[in-house]
Design a protein around this motif. Structure first.
Motif, PDB file in Angstrom:
ATOM      1  N   PRO A  73      35.184 -40.347   6.528  1.00 42.98           N
ATOM      2  CA  PRO A  73      34.860 -40.557   5.118  1.00 42.98           C
ATOM      3  C   PRO A  73      33.561 -41.345   4.976  1.00 42.98           C
ATOM      4  O   PRO A  73      33.099 -41.998   5.910  1.00 42.98           O
ATOM      5  CB  PRO A  73      36.046 -41.368   4.603  1.00 42.98           C
ATOM      6  N   GLY A  74      32.985 -41.286   3.811  1.00 40.97           N
ATOM      7  CA  GLY A  74      31.715 -41.974   3.580  1.00 40.97           C
ATOM      8  C   GLY A  74      31.864 -43.386   3.065  1.00 40.97           C
ATOM      9  O   GLY A  74      30.941 -43.916   2.438  1.00 40.97           O
ATOM     10  N   THR A  75      32.993 -44.016   3.340  1.00 38.00           N
ATOM     11  CA  THR A  75      33.225 -45.383   2.862  1.00 38.00           C
ATOM     12  C   THR A  75      32.710 -46.397   3.878  1.00 38.00           C
ATOM     13  O   THR A  75      32.319 -46.056   4.991  1.00 38.00           O
ATOM     14  CB  THR A  75      34.719 -45.604   2.615  1.00 38.00           C
ATOM     15  N   LYS A  76      32.734 -47.671   3.485  1.00 39.80           N
ATOM     16  CA  LYS A  76      32.313 -48.744   4.376  1.00 39.80           C
ATOM     17  C   LYS A  76      33.145 -48.706   5.649  1.00 39.80           C
ATOM     18  O   LYS A  76      34.353 -48.447   5.624  1.00 39.80           O
ATOM     19  CB  LYS A  76      32.486 -50.096   3.689  1.00 39.80           C
ATOM     20  N   SER A  77      32.492 -49.000   6.774  1.00 39.03           N
ATOM     21  CA  SER A  77      33.207 -48.981   8.044  1.00 39.03           C
ATOM     22  C   SER A  77      32.927 -50.245   8.838  1.00 39.03           C
ATOM     23  O   SER A  77      31.906 -50.911   8.654  1.00 39.03           O
ATOM     24  CB  SER A  77      32.822 -47.749   8.866  1.00 39.03           C
ATOM     25  N   CYS A  78      33.865 -50.573   9.732  1.00 36.41           N
ATOM     26  CA  CYS A  78      33.737 -51.726  10.620  1.00 36.41           C
ATOM     27  C   CYS A  78      34.113 -51.275  12.029  1.00 36.41           C
ATOM     28  O   CYS A  78      35.083 -50.530  12.208  1.00 36.41           O
ATOM     29  CB  CYS A  78      34.671 -52.857  10.196  1.00 36.41           C
ATOM     30  N   GLU A  79      33.376 -51.743  13.031  1.00 36.56           N
ATOM     31  CA  GLU A  79      33.633 -51.351  14.415  1.00 36.56           C
ATOM     32  C   GLU A  79      34.107 -52.539  15.229  1.00 36.56           C
ATOM     33  O   GLU A  79      33.560 -53.643  15.118  1.00 36.56           O
ATOM     34  CB  GLU A  79      32.371 -50.756  15.038  1.00 36.56           C
ATOM     35  N   VAL A  80      35.114 -52.306  16.044  1.00 35.33           N
ATOM     36  CA  VAL A  80      35.665 -53.333  16.921  1.00 35.33           C
ATOM     37  C   VAL A  80      35.706 -52.786  18.347  1.00 35.33           C
ATOM     38  O   VAL A  80      36.175 -51.667  18.566  1.00 35.33           O
ATOM     39  CB  VAL A  80      37.089 -53.739  16.489  1.00 35.33           C
ATOM     40  N   THR A  81      35.208 -53.540  19.312  1.00 38.18           N
ATOM     41  CA  THR A  81      35.336 -53.155  20.715  1.00 38.18           C
ATOM     42  C   THR A  81      36.721 -53.550  21.202  1.00 38.18           C
ATOM     43  O   THR A  81      37.107 -54.716  21.131  1.00 38.18           O
ATOM     44  CB  THR A  81      34.261 -53.828  21.582  1.00 38.18           C
ATOM     45  N   VAL A  82      37.461 -52.574  21.690  1.00 32.21           N
ATOM     46  CA  VAL A  82      38.840 -52.806  22.129  1.00 32.21           C
ATOM     47  C   VAL A  82      38.915 -53.071  23.619  1.00 32.21           C
ATOM     48  O   VAL A  82      39.726 -53.877  24.080  1.00 32.21           O
ATOM     49  CB  VAL A  82      39.725 -51.596  21.749  1.00 32.21           C
ATOM     50  N   ALA A  83      38.081 -52.366  24.387  1.00 30.45           N
ATOM     51  CA  ALA A  83      38.095 -52.546  25.842  1.00 30.45           C
ATOM     52  C   ALA A  83      36.729 -52.199  26.400  1.00 30.45           C
ATOM     53  O   ALA A  83      36.065 -51.281  25.906  1.00 30.45           O
ATOM     54  CB  ALA A  83      39.169 -51.672  26.481  1.00 30.45           C
ATOM     55  N   THR A  98      41.673 -57.861  17.538  1.00 32.45           N
ATOM     56  CA  THR A  98      41.830 -58.477  16.219  1.00 32.45           C
ATOM     57  C   THR A  98      41.276 -57.523  15.182  1.00 32.45           C
ATOM     58  O   THR A  98      40.148 -57.033  15.328  1.00 32.45           O
ATOM     59  CB  THR A  98      41.071 -59.814  16.142  1.00 32.45           C
ATOM     60  N   PRO A  99      42.038 -57.208  14.125  1.00 32.70           N
ATOM     61  CA  PRO A  99      41.529 -56.277  13.115  1.00 32.70           C
ATOM     62  C   PRO A  99      40.300 -56.841  12.428  1.00 32.70           C
ATOM     63  O   PRO A  99      40.150 -58.063  12.297  1.00 32.70           O
ATOM     64  CB  PRO A  99      42.705 -56.123  12.153  1.00 32.70           C
ATOM     65  N   PRO A 100      39.394 -55.974  11.965  1.00 28.78           N
ATOM     66  CA  PRO A 100      38.143 -56.436  11.353  1.00 28.78           C
ATOM     67  C   PRO A 100      38.373 -57.015   9.967  1.00 28.78           C
ATOM     68  O   PRO A 100      38.846 -56.330   9.058  1.00 28.78           O
ATOM     69  CB  PRO A 100      37.300 -55.161  11.290  1.00 28.78           C
ATOM     70  N   GLY A 127      43.902 -42.052  32.845  1.00 29.22           N
ATOM     71  CA  GLY A 127      43.748 -43.304  32.127  1.00 29.22           C
ATOM     72  C   GLY A 127      44.604 -43.364  30.877  1.00 29.22           C
ATOM     73  O   GLY A 127      44.985 -42.339  30.308  1.00 29.22           O
ATOM     74  N   SER A 128      44.901 -44.587  30.452  1.00 29.31           N
ATOM     75  CA  SER A 128      45.653 -44.790  29.211  1.00 29.31           C
ATOM     76  C   SER A 128      45.242 -46.112  28.587  1.00 29.31           C
ATOM     77  O   SER A 128      44.790 -47.033  29.273  1.00 29.31           O
ATOM     78  CB  SER A 128      47.166 -44.782  29.479  1.00 29.31           C
ATOM     79  N   LEU A 129      45.407 -46.183  27.273  1.00 28.91           N
ATOM     80  CA  LEU A 129      45.083 -47.386  26.508  1.00 28.91           C
ATOM     81  C   LEU A 129      46.280 -47.765  25.661  1.00 28.91           C
ATOM     82  O   LEU A 129      46.785 -46.944  24.884  1.00 28.91           O
ATOM     83  CB  LEU A 129      43.861 -47.137  25.614  1.00 28.91           C
ATOM     84  N   VAL A 185      31.967 -45.518  40.260  1.00 26.33           N
ATOM     85  CA  VAL A 185      32.581 -46.582  39.459  1.00 26.33           C
ATOM     86  C   VAL A 185      32.629 -46.099  38.007  1.00 26.33           C
ATOM     87  O   VAL A 185      31.629 -45.659  37.455  1.00 26.33           O
ATOM     88  CB  VAL A 185      31.778 -47.887  39.549  1.00 26.33           C
ATOM     89  N   LEU A 186      33.793 -46.170  37.388  1.00 32.99           N
ATOM     90  CA  LEU A 186      33.977 -45.687  36.017  1.00 32.99           C
ATOM     91  C   LEU A 186      33.649 -46.804  35.034  1.00 32.99           C
ATOM     92  O   LEU A 186      34.392 -47.769  34.892  1.00 32.99           O
ATOM     93  CB  LEU A 186      35.415 -45.197  35.826  1.00 32.99           C
ATOM     94  N   ASP A 187      32.511 -46.662  34.372  1.00 30.39           N
ATOM     95  CA  ASP A 187      32.013 -47.662  33.425  1.00 30.39           C
ATOM     96  C   ASP A 187      32.373 -47.189  32.023  1.00 30.39           C
ATOM     97  O   ASP A 187      31.828 -46.195  31.531  1.00 30.39           O
ATOM     98  CB  ASP A 187      30.497 -47.799  33.593  1.00 30.39           C
ATOM     99  N   VAL A 188      33.306 -47.884  31.370  1.00 30.86           N
ATOM    100  CA  VAL A 188      33.920 -47.381  30.143  1.00 30.86           C
ATOM    101  C   VAL A 188      33.898 -48.434  29.043  1.00 30.86           C
ATOM    102  O   VAL A 188      34.123 -49.619  29.296  1.00 30.86           O
ATOM    103  CB  VAL A 188      35.380 -46.938  30.421  1.00 30.86           C
ATOM    104  N   LYS A 189      33.639 -47.982  27.822  1.00 30.63           N
ATOM    105  CA  LYS A 189      33.749 -48.822  26.631  1.00 30.63           C
ATOM    106  C   LYS A 189      34.535 -48.058  25.575  1.00 30.63           C
ATOM    107  O   LYS A 189      34.272 -46.880  25.326  1.00 30.63           O
ATOM    108  CB  LYS A 189      32.356 -49.178  26.093  1.00 30.63           C
ATOM    109  N   VAL A 190      35.506 -48.730  24.948  1.00 25.55           N
ATOM    110  CA  VAL A 190      36.319 -48.116  23.896  1.00 25.55           C
ATOM    111  C   VAL A 190      36.181 -48.939  22.623  1.00 25.55           C
ATOM    112  O   VAL A 190      36.351 -50.166  22.642  1.00 25.55           O
ATOM    113  CB  VAL A 190      37.799 -48.034  24.292  1.00 25.55           C
ATOM    114  N   THR A 191      35.871 -48.251  21.531  1.00 26.84           N
ATOM    115  CA  THR A 191      35.758 -48.913  20.231  1.00 26.84           C
ATOM    116  C   THR A 191      36.687 -48.254  19.221  1.00 26.84           C
ATOM    117  O   THR A 191      37.091 -47.098  19.376  1.00 26.84           O
ATOM    118  CB  THR A 191      34.317 -48.853  19.695  1.00 26.84           C
ATOM    119  N   LEU A 192      37.018 -49.005  18.188  1.00 31.03           N
ATOM    120  CA  LEU A 192      37.726 -48.480  17.020  1.00 31.03           C
ATOM    121  C   LEU A 192      36.831 -48.684  15.804  1.00 31.03           C
ATOM    122  O   LEU A 192      36.307 -49.786  15.597  1.00 31.03           O
ATOM    123  CB  LEU A 192      39.058 -49.198  16.806  1.00 31.03           C
ATOM    124  N   THR A 193      36.659 -47.628  15.017  1.00 28.45           N
ATOM    125  CA  THR A 193      35.898 -47.727  13.774  1.00 28.45           C
ATOM    126  C   THR A 193      36.854 -47.536  12.608  1.00 28.45           C
ATOM    127  O   THR A 193      37.548 -46.516  12.507  1.00 28.45           O
ATOM    128  CB  THR A 193      34.775 -46.679  13.715  1.00 28.45           C
TER     129      THR A 193
END
Length: 555
Positions: A73-83, A98-100, A127-129, A185-193
Motif C-alpha cells: 500500500p502507499g501508506t507510511k511505512s516503518c522498517e525494522v531489522t529482525v536478524a 521491538t515493533p516500530p 533455514g527458518s525464522l 559463508v551465508l551473509d543474511v539480513k532480514v527486515t520487516l516493513t
C-alpha cells in the motif's frame, strides 16, 4: 557477479541421486543437495538481446523467479531489522524484536524481506525464522558461483500481526558447514516493513468474524503437542511448514520405491506421502505435500543456478481448517494436536513439521459453544507395483478422503462449517541398472471444499513432475525437467483465481572431473501466470548458461 536481479523467496536442504543435490565441489556422481529463489524485480517489456556463453563460467546471474512481488500500500511505512548474521555452522542467531513506534500497531500490510549473499562453494542450506516462538518464514539458499551471488526474498507476513504487536525473542538458523572445501559463508539480513493502515481502515482487532481478515491470535503448540484455544474461537486454522529434508530418502520421497525393487532409495510403501493432523488422536485434516526440488536436485545444480523450481525459495505452509473442531477445542482445556507423515518408515527422520495455529475470535461473546457433527473418513487406497526388466518400473496409485463438519453458536447466530478434502497421487518411476537412467512422471491432486452456512470455497490443487536424468558413455549427465504448481480457487460469491507456475529445464555437464572442467550448459524457463477476478499477472523468465536471455510480461 553478473548484473544483480532482485529475487524474492527461498527454500531448503541437501539430497541424493536424481532428487539429491550435486556436491558443489565434487564430480556429479558423488551427488548431494541444494535449493532455489524468487524475484521481486518487475519484468521488462523489451530486455536487451544477450548472447549466452557456450558453457557456464565462474559467474552467473543472481537467482530470480517469475513470481510477482508482494503488493504494497502507499501508506507510511516503518522498517525494522529482525536478524542479521553470517551463518558458518549450526549456531542460531538470537536477538530481540521491538515493533516500530512510529507506525503504531494497526498495519494494513507487513512484508518480510531477506537479503543474502554467498560466494565460493556451498550446498543449499535449510533455514527458518522464529519470532516469539512462531515460525514466520522457512527457506533455503541457492548454490553460489565462485565469484558470488546475491538474492532477495519477499513474503507477506501480515497474518502474524498478533505476534508482531509485542516485543519478542527472535531466533534464526540456516545450518551451514564452512571448511577448506565448502567455503560459502551465508551473509543474511532480514527486515520487516510495516505499512500503516489508513485512517478508515478497520482494525484487525475488530475483524474476528471475517474468514479473510487477520487472525486475532497466533498460537504455537506446547512441547508436549498440546493446544489451548480462547473459549470464544469461531475460526481455527492450522498451518504446517512440512518439508522432507535433512538427508536420506525423504529429501526426494517422490522417487522412493518398495522392496524388492533394486533402487538406491527404498521405503516400505513406496513414494506416497500424506501429511495428517489429528486432534486428541482423531484425524482432523489431510494434505498432499508439494514435491519441491531443491537447487542441487536431480544431481544437476546447473538446472537451478539462476531459475529455481516452484516454491523452492518460499516454502508455503500446508493449511488445515480446524473450525469443525472448535466446539471441542473451546472448552478451555488443553488438547493434543499432532502432525504425522504417512509413508515414512517408522523411526526414520527426514521430515520437519512445525505448527502454527491461527484463531479468529467472536468479539460479541466470551464463550462460543458447538459440536463436531460429521466425521467421515474414506478408506485410504494405495499400491506401488514393481515391474522388473531392462528398464525397471514402479507404478503408484494412492488416495484418501476426509469430510468433517461442525457448528458453533456465535453472537451472530449458528455457523456450520463443513470441510471436505480428497487426495490422489499417480506416478510412474523407471530406471536402469546402476541408475544411469532415472525418470519420474508424477501427478499429485489435493482438492478441498469448505462450506460455511451454505457459502462454498473450492480449491483444486495439482502438482506435476516430469523429469529424466541420464548419464551417457561420454560421462555427460543430462537432466530434462518440467515442474508445475497449479491451483484453481473459486467461491459461491463469484470470486476466482487460477495459478499456473511452470518450470522447464534442460541441463548437462561432464561428471568425474573438477568443477572448472564440467562444461555445464543449461536452458531454464519459468512462466508464472495468475489470473482471476482480481486481475492478471503473467511473466516469463529464461536463462541460458547462467545469462538472463528473456524476461517478458503478457498481461
Amino acid at each position: 557477479m553478473l548484473a544483480a536481479f532482485a529475487a524474492a523467496a527461498l527454500p531448503l536442504t541437501a539430497t541424493a541421486h536424481p532428487a539429491q543435490a550435486a556436491d558443489p565441489a565434487q564430480p556429479a556422481d558423488s551427488a548431494q543437495a541444494s535449493v532455489p529463489t524468487r524475484a521481486t524485480a518487475p519484468a521488462t517489456d523489451a530486455p536487451p538481446v544477450i548472447d549466452a556463453p557456450p558453457v557456464f563460467g565462474s559467474d552467473w546471474h543472481d537467482p530470480l523467479t517469475a513470481a510477482p512481488p508482494v503488493p504494497k500500500p502507499g501508506t507510511k511505512s516503518c522498517e525494522v531489522t529482525v536478524a542479521q548474521a553470517q551463518f558458518r555452522d549450526f549456531t542460531p542467531y538470537r536477538g530481540t524484536y521491538t515493533p516500530p513506534a512510529a507506525c503504531g500497531t494497526d498495519w494494513s500490510k507487513v512484508v518480510l524481506r531477506l537479503d543474502g549473499k554467498v560466494k565460493g562453494r556451498q550446498y543449499d542450506r535449510l533455514g527458518s525464522l522464529h519470532v516469539g516462538g512462531v515460525e514466520i518464514y522457512r527457506t533455503s539458499t541457492p548454490q553460489p558461483s565462485p565469484d558470488g551471488i546475491e538474492w532477495s526474498v519477499e513474503k507477506d507476513v501480515t497474518r502474524y500481526t498478533d505476534t508482531l504487536r509485542r516485543a519478542q525473542d527472535v531466533e534464526m538458523l540456516i545450518g551451514n558447514v564452512v571448511d577448506e572445501t565448502y567455503t560459502g559463508v551465508l551473509d543474511v539480513k532480514v527486515t520487516l516493513t510495516f505499512h500503516k493502515a489508513p485512517a478508515s481502515h478497520k482494525s484487525p482487532e475488530t475483524q474476528g468474524t471475517s474468514r479473510t481478515s487477520v487472525p486475532d491470535k497466533v498460537l504455537t503448540l506446547t512441547p508436549d503437542h498440546t493446544l489451548t484455544t480462547p473459549r470464544n474461537s469461531e475460526r481455527i486454522l492450522a498451518e504446517v511448514y512440512a518439508t522432507g529434508s535433512g538427508g536420506g530418502c525423504e529429501e526426494y520421497w517422490y522417487l522412493s520405491v518398495p522392496a524388492p525393487a533394486p533402487y538406491s532409495c527404498q521405503t516400505p510403501d513406496g513414494p506416497y506421502r500424506e501429511v495428517r493432523i489429528t486432534v486428541d488422536g482423531r484425524l482432523a485434516g489431510i494434505a498432499t505435500p508439494f514435491p519441491t526440488v531443491w537447487t542441487g536436485g536431480w544431481s544437476n545444480p546447473f538446472l537451478w543456478y539462476v531459475v529455481p523450481g516452484p516454491r523452492a525459495f518460499d516454502i508455503k505452509p500446508i493449511e488445515y481448517d480446524l473450525t469443525p473442531f472448535a466446539g471441542l477445542l473451546n472448552d478451555g482445556r488443553p488438547h493434543r494436536v499432532e502432525v504425522s507423515v504417512v509413508g515414512v518408515p517408522e523411526g526414520q527422520t527426514g521430515w520437519s513439521a512445525p505448527v502454527n495455529v491461527l484463531v479468529w475470535q467472536d468479539a460479541g461473546k466470551q464463550r462460543v459453544g458447538g459440536k463436531l457433527t460429521v466425521h467421515k473418513e474414506g478408506a485410504p487406497t494405495g499400491s506401488s507395483t514393481y515391474t522388473p526388466g531392462t528398464e525397471h518400473r514402479v507404478d503408484t496409485r494412492a488416495g484418501h478422503s476426509l469430510t468433517v463438519a461442525g457448528y458453533l453458536d456465535t453472537s451472530h447466530g449458528r455457523v456450520t462449517t463443513t470441510v471436505a478434502r480428497t487426495l490422489a497421487h499417480t506416478s510412474a518411476h523407471r530406471w536402469t541398472d546402476g541408475e544411469s537412467t532415472d525418470a519420474l512422471d508424477g501427478v499429485w491432486r489435493d482438492d478441498e471444499t469448505v462450506v460455511v452456512n451454505g457459502h462454498a470455497t473450492r480449491a483444486h490443487r495439482t502438482y506435476t513432475m516430469d523429469g529424466e536424468t541420464t548419464i551417457g558413455a561420454d560421462a555427460r549427465l543430462r537432466t530434462v525437467m518440467t515442474l508445475a504448481d497449479r491451483a484453481a480457487v473459486s467461491d459461491s460469491r463469484g470470486r476466482w483465481s487460477r495459478l499456473d507456475d511452470t518450470y522447464t529445464g534442460d541441463a548437462a555437464y561432464t561428471t568425474g572431473v573438477p568443477r572448472d572442467q564440467r562444461q555445464g550448459v543449461a536452458t531454464t524457463t519459468e512462466r508464472y501466470r495468475l489470473t482471476g477476478s482480481g486481475g492478471c499477472y503473467d511473466r516469463t523468465v529464461t536463462a541460458v548458461q547462467g545469462v538472463l536471455t528473456g524476461d517478458s510480461s503478457a498481461c
